[in-house]
Design an enzyme around this catalytic site. Structure first.
Site, mmCIF file in Angstrom:
data_model
loop_
_atom_site.group_PDB
_atom_site.id
_atom_site.type_symbol
_atom_site.label_atom_id
_atom_site.label_comp_id
_atom_site.label_asym_id
_atom_site.label_seq_id
_atom_site.Cartn_x
_atom_site.Cartn_y
_atom_site.Cartn_z
ATOM 1 N N ASN A 40 -12.070 -3.559 0.452
ATOM 2 C CA ASN A 40 -10.980 -3.693 1.413
ATOM 3 C C ASN A 40 -11.483 -3.347 2.801
ATOM 4 O OD1 ASN A 40 -8.006 -3.580 2.369
ATOM 5 N ND2 ASN A 40 -8.825 -1.584 2.954
ATOM 6 N N GLU A 41 -11.400 -4.256 3.731
ATOM 7 C CA GLU A 41 -11.813 -4.018 5.122
ATOM 8 C C GLU A 41 -13.197 -3.398 5.214
ATOM 9 O OE1 GLU A 41 -8.011 -3.772 8.186
ATOM 10 O OE2 GLU A 41 -8.869 -1.904 7.452
ATOM 11 N N CYS A 43 -6.321 0.829 2.665
ATOM 12 C CA CYS A 43 -7.334 1.864 2.826
ATOM 13 C C CYS A 43 -7.370 2.853 1.670
ATOM 14 C CB CYS A 43 -7.127 2.589 4.141
ATOM 15 S SG CYS A 43 -7.414 1.554 5.592
ATOM 16 N N GLU A 80 0.859 -1.179 0.000
ATOM 17 C CA GLU A 80 0.000 0.000 0.000
ATOM 18 C C GLU A 80 0.894 1.227 0.000
ATOM 19 O OE1 GLU A 80 -3.759 2.085 2.309
ATOM 20 O OE2 GLU A 80 -2.887 0.262 3.131
#
Length: 664
Positions: free
Chosen positions: A380-381, A249, A46
């Protein structure tokens, strides 16, 4: 005589105690079990901690196209006293033309009136400085337009003290109203970790410039405008089975307007639209106002890098949901079609023939052959019913057109509890191929959960992707977290449970990957870097040993009571067969301070090679850390040991992770 008899009796009494204290393992080498997936151990990337811009992406100039919120962030005016009242807005002017260029609207206009050299210019500070190496070529390029007159651009690399350590020049040609690219190269005369670049203008006329760029000549595979070679080599050395990108994120964005959109990251770099990096402002304790995403490292480069290092690409796409920590903004289900189409188009970009729209785009960028994408992450998450209902839309569309693409799906932010149980149940009911579990926890949690997957359903089609994990020496999102030996040793112990359950867990990756010592937002990280060097953490060495010596089939390794070693006597163990090399690989973690005499009996084999290889990570101090100045405080040591018949005897040191490799 009495003394001799008493001594003999004493020895007979003590001998069983020594036998009982010996750590005895038995490996059933003739009972190969679950296959170890080639993708078992991978890497998660990331753009956090200056991981891409200022990190893997080797560009040295910050804000090269003047597109930051503050157009001149990273730049400083330079002028001589002879120039008088020179300032931004007269001799130097930022022009904004959004109606003509939506992706790159700004450029710098320089007005020259018989301007001498060294009297009007700019300095770029780089990303916490520029790492410059003596004797290395540096490649400068610029987009420019000179409608009349004559001009020269002079370049100087300077140290923190202002000493010139490299210089070059470029003379723009008259181009009328047409933009052209100019290039020149020069060689540095000294090494400097925090250099700056001076750009001086000379001549007469109005010179428009954009996309000012400086790259080192030693990029990965020598590609112009490429990646930082030492950082990519660290990844290649891991021999990863996959690389997950671009996050994290940043996939979500704080709202959907700044979500990651892969189509904006391909094509000519000057046409890739910059956005703010969500780690720019996320943590009040680590503000990074100059953190943006230029996408010089875009989806084409990610796929190319995965191919270079032999890893399966695993792209993660936005599912129509922004970060639920920030805004919880969602795209209505009725407006989800563009998000789904992005996923379908990405598969075509990766795998389509050159007769397709997106396959042709890939070919035009220099890669006619498909990238052979096999899996794709959706979200994502993300969590809650809103995620499941959007995921179902993606699943139906992707499986209809690409039934062989495996989907990676989020189990949220927790590794247990009501939220996790809901998602886990829903995803298994949907027959999701991979369920992405995350755990940022204290070392004690990792030690206590080595049996986590022992009780998972072996028959389920849904497999686990341990997508983000790292031992937190303090607590999650703490500036005091350290990459110490305590966290790495606990991770090594936990990973024996992942390996032992290879029929349940088929992918795993530590996170985050990179951290810049002068530009981080999050601790801990697998690899630390500065502008010139990389530094492997103890955690990196643990990951590398697992990935380099993963084997192909799990075999049972049982402890004294004939059960897996999951913490009894502070010992953890797993074993695999490498069928290609006919090698048995045994991993043992001793989480106690005390060395333990160990005997490993290999059952079901005719013989062992007379020599085995032992690789050990060990330090008596659980707080030990590697540093940029002392990078080998915790580092693997390798030596040969002798086997005895069908067993291996050794002393397993306190606080150690040992890998034994023996030919059968």
């Amino acid at each position: 005589m009495r003394i001799a008899v008493l001594s003999l009796l004493l020895l007979l009494q003590v001998a069983p105690i020594f036998a009982q204290n010996k750590a005895v393992f038995s490996v059933q080498a003739d009972k190969p079990g679950a296959a170890v997936s080639p993708t078992m151990w991978g890497i998660f990337f990331e753009d956090i901690n200056l991981g891409a811009d200022g990190g893997m992406y080797a560009e040295l100039i910050k804000n090269r196209s003047f597109e930051f919120f503050k157009p001149l962030m990273g730049w400083q005016l330079r002028s001589s006293k002879a120039m008088g009242s020179v300032n931004f807005g007269s001799n130097l002017l930022i022009i904004n033309r959004p109606e003509k260029s939506e992706t790159n609207p700004r450029y710098l206009q320089v007005t020259l009136h018989k301007t001498p050299k060294d009297s009007l210019g700019l300095t770029n500070e780089g990303f916490r400085g520029m790492g410059i190496k003596k004797g290395l070529r540096y490649d400068f390029s610029v987009l420019y337009r000179l409608q009349s007159g004559n001009a020269k651009i002079h370049l100087e690399l300077v140290t923190e003290k202002g000493e010139v350590i490299g210089s070059g020049q470029f003379a723009p040609k008259n181009t009328g109203d047409v933009w052209q690219k100019g290039e020149t190269s020069f060689t540095a005369t000294a090494t400097e970790p925090k250099a700056k670049l001076n750009i001086w203008f000379e001549g007469t006329g109005v010179l428009d410039i954009d996309m000012l760029s400086l790259f080192p000549g030693d990029t990965w595979k020598g590609r112009k405008g490429g990646l930082r070679a030492d950082m990519i080599q660290m990844l290649a050395d891991l021999k990863p089975g996959f690389i997950r990108f671009p996050g994290g994120c940043i996939v979500e964005g704080h709202d959907l307007s700044v979500r990651y959109q892969w189509k904006r990251t391909i094509g000519p770099v000057e046409d890739r639209k910059l956005v703010i990096n969500r780690w720019n402002y996320e943590f009040a304790h680590r503000p990074t106002p100059d953190y943006f995403q230029t996408f010089g490292l875009g989806f084409f480069e990610y796929f190319q890098m995965a191919e270079d290092i032999g890893a399966e690409p695993l792209p993660i796409l936005n599912c129509g949901m922004a970060c639920q920590f920030n805004s919880a903004e969602v795209a209505p289900l009725s407006d989800l079609a563009p998000y789904v189409q992005d996923a379908l188009d990405l598969i075509e970009f990766a795998n389509g023939s050159i007769s397709t729209k997106w396959g042709r785009m890939r070919a035009d960028m220099g890669h006619p052959a498909p990238f052979n994408l096999k899996m794709l992450g959706v979200g994502n998450e993300n969590w809650g019913p809103q995620y499941i209902e959007r995921l179902k839309v993606f699943q139906a569309a992707i499986k209809r057109e690409y039934p062989n693409i495996k989907l990676v799906c989020s189990s949220g932010i927790n590794h247990s509890g009501e939220l996790f149980d809901y998602l886990n149940g829903e995803l298994r009911a949907m027959k999701a191929e991979f369920i992405d579990e995350h755990y940022y926890s204290r070392p004690e949690w990792f030690l206590a959960n080595a049996k986590r997957y022992d009780s998972y359903d072996r028959k389920s089609v849904s497999k686990v992707f341990a997508g983000e994990y790292a031992g937190q020496s303090d607590k999650t999102v703490s500036v005091n977290n350290k990459n110490n030996w305590r966290t790495a040793l606990a991770e090594a112990a936990y990973m024996t449970g992942l390996e032992r359950n290879a029929d349940v867990v088929q992918m795993a990756s530590y996170a985050p990957l990179f951290g810049h010592v002068d530009g981080w937002q999050w601790k801990p990280n697998l690899i630390w870097v500065d502008n010139l060097k990389t530094m492997p953490t103890p955690n990196y060495h643990v990951q590398k040993l697992y990935a380099n010596y993963k084997g192909s089939r799990v075999v049972p390794i049982l402890y004294k009571d004939k059960t897996p070693a999951t913490g009894q006597d502070s010992l953890y163990a797993s074993a695999t067969l490498d069928q290609a090399s006919n090698e048995l690989i045994i991993k043992i973690v001793n989480a106690s301070a005390k060395a333990q005499t160990t005997e490993v009996n290999i059952d079901g084999v005719k013989k062992l090679d007379a020599k085995a290889k032992l690789i050990t990570l060990q330090n008596d101090n659980l707080e030990a850390e590697n540093t940029m100045d002392m990078p080998t405080v915790v580092a693997p040591m390798e030596r040969e040991i002798e086997t005895k018949g069908k067993k291996v005897e050794l002393e397993v040191k306190g606080y150690s992770f040992s890998v034994i490799r023996v030919k059968l």
